[in-house]
Design an enzyme around this catalytic site. Structure first.
Site, short mmCIF file in Angstrom:
data_model
loop_
_atom_site.label_atom_id
_atom_site.label_comp_id
_atom_site.label_asym_id
_atom_site.label_seq_id
_atom_site.Cartn_x
_atom_site.Cartn_y
_atom_site.Cartn_z
N GLU A 45 0.72 -1.41 0.02
CA GLU A 45 0.01 0.06 0.02
C GLU A 45 0.88 1.24 0.04
O GLU A 45 0.25 2.30 0.35
CB GLU A 45 -1.08 -0.08 1.21
CG GLU A 45 -2.03 -0.97 1.02
CD GLU A 45 -3.28 -0.72 1.90
OE1 GLU A 45 -4.13 -0.58 1.58
OE2 GLU A 45 -2.83 -0.98 3.26
N HIS A 70 -0.03 5.76 7.69
CA HIS A 70 -1.09 4.92 7.47
C HIS A 70 -1.27 3.78 8.64
O HIS A 70 -0.43 3.24 8.95
CB HIS A 70 -1.16 3.88 6.28
CG HIS A 70 -1.92 3.00 6.05
ND1 HIS A 70 -3.23 3.19 6.03
CD2 HIS A 70 -1.90 1.47 5.56
CE1 HIS A 70 -3.91 1.77 5.87
NE2 HIS A 70 -3.05 0.92 5.69
N HIS A 84 -3.91 0.90 11.22
CA HIS A 84 -5.39 0.21 11.48
C HIS A 84 -5.55 0.60 13.05
O HIS A 84 -5.93 -0.31 13.66
CB HIS A 84 -4.90 -1.14 11.16
CG HIS A 84 -4.42 -1.71 9.86
ND1 HIS A 84 -4.13 -3.02 9.59
CD2 HIS A 84 -4.22 -0.90 8.84
CE1 HIS A 84 -3.92 -3.00 8.25
NE2 HIS A 84 -3.78 -1.89 7.84
#
Lengths: 273, 273, 273, 273
Positions: A114, A133, A135
């Site tokens: 990604e 980025h 989670h």
């Protein structure tokens, strides 16, 4: 017999104590100049930001952080992937990419699928010099809900009156793999991000941006904190007073936080939570 | 000067590494070849998975992990029970069982009363090579609720559009002891599991399966994480966007996670949380 | 100069490593036989149970644990109070009381004002040999709610279909100090406890009993765990399947838990969470 | 034999104690008498209270603690700001202010922009000798909700039947920067605080006061704990039994807690959570 084991243990303990003092220098250890035009402190600080975000429970085994190349705005820097979890990233693991997210000097290393999240954002956001980025657990519930994530306290003022949610089905359709693993998907994500500091990724996590690494990391943490607080406030029922448009413009002093985080990440192994 | 410090640091690091490597070898310390056809790394990795699951708060004093015997599909391997909590399992504690869950070489050791969970699943699921039974805190609320546990984020895509719930009263009646401690109960549980990767056990916990130890452990952790996230999302109210049937088929890369978990479990005593 | 500091640090580190190995023996260190008819392992285990309950987040700075005197059923043993927080209780701090909660050998030491919780329960419950009083976070919400705390999973089967709540206003009136600090209040509490294993204390915490220290400590922890799980299940909405009357009679094997807890509490300083 | 081991242990313990005592003295290390009329133990205890509040998760990188000058009621003492996070405050960092919140001996050091919270409260509350300003996670949801934060358990009796909420827009208007960074705003905050022990600051945190440092710190922690418990109780639904007016007057013995907190904060680096 026990006596000898004790002596042996003491010797090993003493040597290890000295060895542990060597850890911070190991993070910045560079066997050769790897990236042209990037000094070691910059690489070390980027590597350290991975650890900071693990300490703050924003990154686990997933997620990544990048900075725009300090000398070349058409390049960015990010850690390699493979078996390397964020907690263990060192300056040696940082690689250079062009804004199409191609590695400049691949040398057979594995890349984050990604990485396009980073490259495509840097293309359309000249004000952005760092991207996270994650989670993070706080944001995922908001990413799948109709309730907008909004600034509930002043340390997260940057969230303003809501952050956009990237729904991957919109451009990739129902049959998608949930990953922003192409330039096209990265472009779609960057479009949804727009001028915001954060974009939630439905059923996935978020991308957080800033004009510097310090700001992007701060925002990644406080987006997660704000999300958790907003869920708690929802538990009380009734209307919630969010920050208004003026309050949301508040500039956040973050030197104290950044220094504390770097200090904590330098000394302690984040795997030893 | 820096060169000499570097050499010194390397020397110390080497000694410490040797010292630290003593820990995993303590885990795999084998006074004699215990299990025919199973090499030490396999036993060590199985023992380590207990620690990993304690670190990830999936196992506490309860729960167990097994793998199908790498050479004989009609056998499985699991730790002995007795006073041995998951955090302290070593390679020496691993025992072999047939698929009726009889110990091959009992030698007076205590067995987990619920070993039948493993044996009966291996019988009917030739695709399964590892099973985790846990009382993880995230899943228990779902096990007693009518709300199905479903994949809310991509790391738990394997949960698909819902996992089954084993209600022990269905085959054991109202007057049951809540334990899957017979072949018959294990068969009933395996039947409810069906082709799913997870079955919740009402008022008890779950059983999680996978084609390898790495996958089963990953699923056990992310089932628990997903459950917690789904409860948080429920607090926001309103509809939740779950993964659709295509997104749920997503293959999860987990090398990075597995390596990080093993590294963390090898170095640090999970009892020192 | 730096060289000498390093040598000095190594020396201190080595000595401290050896010193840390001395901690467990310090817990059981007894300068003189303090309590007639009570051996040192018994005192040590009682002291250790305080640490266990701090590790399990059931005790903080408040709360206490007692056992009935192993030789004299009309006496009980509990730690002194004063500045001594649970995390630091040692065998030397254990005192003896009669069932009216008078100290046998006061020697000017401070006593827990709520020792009457223990004495009055021992009077009317000949089956009870250990009592835990805690302010555990899980139970306090239930203590102030109309929702009964019930067994939601099998490790807390002992909670059955609900535990009683002691409302101090019932016998002490509106103008009370919230403390069970007299024999009369202790009697009232014991009456509400009745034959149950647990009684919640409204706006305060709980008292948990058992036939042995191991059982009482186990129940104190799992009452708190069950409470947290029940709140999570409430979040999902809809009916909850609680344990039925048969399932609630389930005997809980707890050797594994007790051994793990003692091992963890012996090695690690609970203040170092 | 045991005697010799004991002596040996004592010797080692003594050396370690000396080593460990080096930590608190590092906290109080004073190169010169910095503040007239304030002894070192007072400065050390104030510095330590920052660490205590980090350990108890009440302070993170933000927040501050002050005490009224022990000899001059028109002065107060608080740590400098700049890059200094609460976890790292030492006695050397304590500065003196007048009640208009001007630094007495600036020497170019950075000051907390919200020092006015402290100065203005000391002006109108002669009973107050310590103030804590925090962004504690428990209180922020209440600060933005219509649900009053009330005493739900006896350790937080001081919350009584509700604490006031300072809405900065009331005197600063919609276009405000969310900070109490002027005398006027501090005065407005102190007015809302009135005679209460706590005032919530909408979308920000709280200010907590007490007649001593020990009481203010205790209240700051237990305000946060009570807030979290009240949210949990809200999740159960139905009416909550709060403390009545008499119960709320309960005096709280806190010596045990304070000693435990100081002991924990002296030994362990709070950054190593």
């Amino acid at each position: 017999m026990k006596q000898r084991m004790l002596s042996g243990s003491l010797a090993i303990a003493a040597v290890c104590a000295a060895g542990l003092l060597a850890v911070p220098s190991a993070i910045s250890q560079s066997t050769a100049p790897m990236l042209a035009g990037v000094d070691e402190p910059t690489l070390t600080e980027l590597a350290l930001s991975y650890r900071i975000l693990v300490n703050e429970r924003v990154l686990d085994a997933y997620g990544h952080v990048s900075i725009r190349h300090p000398k070349n705005p058409n390049r960015f820097l990010m850690a390699r992937s493979g078996e390397l979890a964020p907690a263990y990233v060192t300056a040696n693991d940082i690689m250079e990419f062009d804004l199409d997210s191609n590695a400049i000097d691949l040398r057979g290393r594995a890349l984050h699928s990604e990485r396009f999240i980073h490259g495509e954002i840097y293309k359309v956001r000249p004000d952005v010099n760092a991207v996270v980025h994650s989670h993070s657990r706080g944001v995922i519930p908001f990413s799948v809900s109709k309730t907008p994530l909004r600034a509930i306290f002043h340390n997260a003022a940057f969230l303003g009156d809501g952050v956009p949610v990237y729904e991957i089905r919109d451009e990739s359709g129902e049959n998608n793999d949930m990953l922003v693993n192409t330039n096209a998907k990265g472009r779609a994500l960057a479009k949804v991000l727009g001028a915001h500091p954060v974009v939630l990724m439905r059923g996935h996590g978020d991308a957080v941006v800033g004009p510097s690494l310090e700001v992007a990391v701060f925002r990644a943490v406080y987006t997660d904190v704000n999300a958790n607080l907003q869920i708690q406030a929802a538990m009380l029922g009734g209307p919630i007073t969010f920050l208004n448009q003026y309050e949301a413009k508040k500039r956040q002093g973050m030197e104290r936080t950044w220094e504390a985080w770097k200090r904590q990440a330098s000394k302690h192994d984040p795997a030893r939570r």
